[in-house]
Write an enzyme that holds these catalytic residues in place. Structure first.
Site, PDB file in Angstrom:
ATOM      1  N   ALA A  82       1.212 -12.390   2.095  1.00  0.00           N
ATOM      2  CA  ALA A  82       0.389 -12.049   3.262  1.00  0.00           C
ATOM      3  C   ALA A  82       1.267 -11.150   4.133  1.00  0.00           C
ATOM      4  O   ALA A  82       2.370 -11.541   4.512  1.00  0.00           O
ATOM      5  CB  ALA A  82      -0.008 -13.305   4.017  1.00  0.00           C
ATOM      6  N   LYS A 110       3.749  -6.804  -4.223  1.00  0.00           N
ATOM      7  CA  LYS A 110       3.648  -5.795  -5.279  1.00  0.00           C
ATOM      8  C   LYS A 110       2.811  -6.273  -6.464  1.00  0.00           C
ATOM      9  O   LYS A 110       2.044  -5.513  -7.053  1.00  0.00           O
ATOM     10  CB  LYS A 110       5.040  -5.373  -5.749  1.00  0.00           C
ATOM     11  CG  LYS A 110       5.844  -4.632  -4.682  1.00  0.00           C
ATOM     12  CD  LYS A 110       7.159  -4.091  -5.190  1.00  0.00           C
ATOM     13  CE  LYS A 110       6.998  -2.839  -6.007  1.00  0.00           C
ATOM     14  NZ  LYS A 110       6.497  -1.685  -5.236  1.00  0.00           N
ATOM     15  N   THR A 322       1.408   3.048   2.153  1.00  0.00           N
ATOM     16  CA  THR A 322       1.622   1.677   1.667  1.00  0.00           C
ATOM     17  C   THR A 322       0.830   1.444   0.390  1.00  0.00           C
ATOM     18  O   THR A 322      -0.364   1.719   0.338  1.00  0.00           O
ATOM     19  CB  THR A 322       1.157   0.640   2.715  1.00  0.00           C
ATOM     20  OG1 THR A 322       1.670   1.005   3.975  1.00  0.00           O
ATOM     21  CG2 THR A 322       1.622  -0.753   2.360  1.00  0.00           C
ATOM     22  N   GLY A 325       2.891   3.536  -4.425  1.00  0.00           N
ATOM     23  CA  GLY A 325       3.722   3.343  -5.611  1.00  0.00           C
ATOM     24  C   GLY A 325       3.127   2.304  -6.545  1.00  0.00           C
ATOM     25  O   GLY A 325       3.125   2.476  -7.776  1.00  0.00           O
ATOM     26  N   ASP A 326       2.597   1.211  -5.969  1.00  0.00           N
ATOM     27  CA  ASP A 326       1.965   0.170  -6.786  1.00  0.00           C
ATOM     28  C   ASP A 326       0.716   0.708  -7.481  1.00  0.00           C
ATOM     29  O   ASP A 326       0.454   0.401  -8.643  1.00  0.00           O
ATOM     30  CB  ASP A 326       1.594  -1.040  -5.916  1.00  0.00           C
ATOM     31  CG  ASP A 326       2.834  -1.756  -5.383  1.00  0.00           C
ATOM     32  OD1 ASP A 326       3.874  -1.735  -6.067  1.00  0.00           O
ATOM     33  OD2 ASP A 326       2.757  -2.330  -4.278  1.00  0.00           O
TER      34      ASP A 326
END
Length: 379
Positions: A82, A110, A322, A325-326
């Site tokens: 969270a 991630k 944000t 990349g994931d």
């Protein structure tokens, strides 16, 4: 503390329950009927301008594949967090209380980010991870379900809180982060459950990151290798050397340039420096290294082959990076498990990341498959 010494349960980390009931066969919005079945949807009609050949049309899910020939799933093993965002003008001084202009709690981590990305790209995706028995755990479970992720292997533990992070966003753009590992880092069984290792062995591809214990990643990577399932390790997470034992069992290492510099103790400012740092990874036994370079795009290095470079697909407006990349790593994994060429995988991932940065937050910004395919039509 003395008053609590008598309250010692046999093992607070013993799992209370698994989330088998969350995604039973009928209530997964993206995959009705069967957890590992492909939805009978053909997205190809949505693709515009038939006059222009689309190299990615085969990325569309075809209704022609019979239900019992479901594609092997993407299995993401990792963290669920969270993320508690507070917007402040400056950090408080010692002993000082300040007011935040805004605050919000979003599901992240991630592992959860990458799982939701796979689910929203309409590929059958399982998440193997741990949450605590608390409100944050419910928030993450809801976010994963909303992304169409199967939660048969999400575990609730009584002995630790759900992992969380306090992200202090300052008005000058700087941010400071405090992480509570919680259930991501503790209360894992010494040996993973047989059914968890079985889903790993049945996967088409496995995604790992570094926000859970190395010992868990090593068990998963070994199980995957024993079944010839490719493993991608996203280098993001804990700032510590990667154990050689883990490197031995992964197929693709995916760092950003900062992580690559940290892992190799080498500079990564230029293409030549990046190539040399990747050479060190090859020496450590990793044959493929997928380097994420932010605004400079990405490069896939395969030992003994020419590197493949992919520039970014420009976003009209960058709102929040944000989770980009994931998104990139998970979209690359989806395209790879679907049998695309390496350069097509890079392009698909670049398109997904470009859509991601145009929306605030990580999980809310993950794009769906149709949006990615439509964007690829225009580049």
């Amino acid at each position: 503390m003395g008053a609590f010494s008598t309250l010692s349960p046999p093992n607070p980390c013993l799992p209370r329950h698994h989330h088998h009931h969350h995604n039973n066969n009928n209530n997964n919005p993206r995959f009705p009927n069967q957890p590992t079945k492909t939805p009978s949807v053909n997205f190809a009609p949505h693709l515009s301008t038939p006059s222009k050949p689309n190299p990615f049309s085969c990325l569309a899910l075809e209704s022609s594949s019979p239900p019992n020939h479901a594609p092997p799933p993407l299995v993401v093993v990792g963290s669920a967090n969270a993320d508690i965002y507070v917007e402040i003008d400056r950090l408080p001084k010692e002993g000082e209380t300040i007011s935040a202009k805004n605050g919000q709690t979003l599901a992240g981590g991630k592992g959860a980010n990458q799982a939701v990305c796979g689910g929203k790209l309409a590929y059958p995706t399982y998440f193997l991870g741990q949450v605590g028995e608390d409100a944050h755990g419910k928030l993450i479970t809801a976010a994963l379900e909303g992304g169409g992720v199967f939660l048969n292997h999400l575990n609730s533990v009584a002995g630790a809180p759900t992992g969380h992070a306090v992200v202090m966003l300052q008005s000058d753009g700087q941010n400071s982060i405090i992480i509570v590992g919680g259930a991501n880092m503790s209360c894992w069984p010494e040996n993973l459950r047989r059914e968890d290792l079985e889903v790993v062995k049945s996967a088409g591809i496995v995604l790992l990151q570094r926000e859970i214990p190395d010992s868990v990643n090593i068990q998963v990577a070994k199980a995957a290798r024993s079944a010839s399932v490719p493993v991608i390790l996203d280098a993001g997470g804990v700032d510590a050397p990667i154990p050689p034992e883990l490197l031995n069992f992964i197929d693709i290492l995916s760092p950003n340039e900062t992580e690559l510099a940290r892992l190799t103790n080498m500079p990564t400012e230029t293409f030549e420096q990046i190539s040399q740092a990747v050479g060190k990874c090859h020496e450590l036994g990793v044959k493929q290294v997928l380097v994420k370079l932010g605004a400079k795009g990405s490069i896939l290095f395969t030992k003994g082959e020419e590197p493949i470079r992919q520039s970014i697909i420009s976003a009209p407006k960058v709102i929040d990076t944000t989770g980009a990349g994931d998104t990139f790593t998970a979209a690359f994994a989806v395209a790879l498990v679907e049998g695309k060429s390496k350069s097509e995988c890079l392009k698909f991932a670049a398109a997904a990341a470009s859509l991601c940065v145009q929306v605030k937050g990580a999980i809310p910004s993950m794009p769906d498959r149709i949006s990615v395919l439509n964007l690829l039509q225009t580049v």
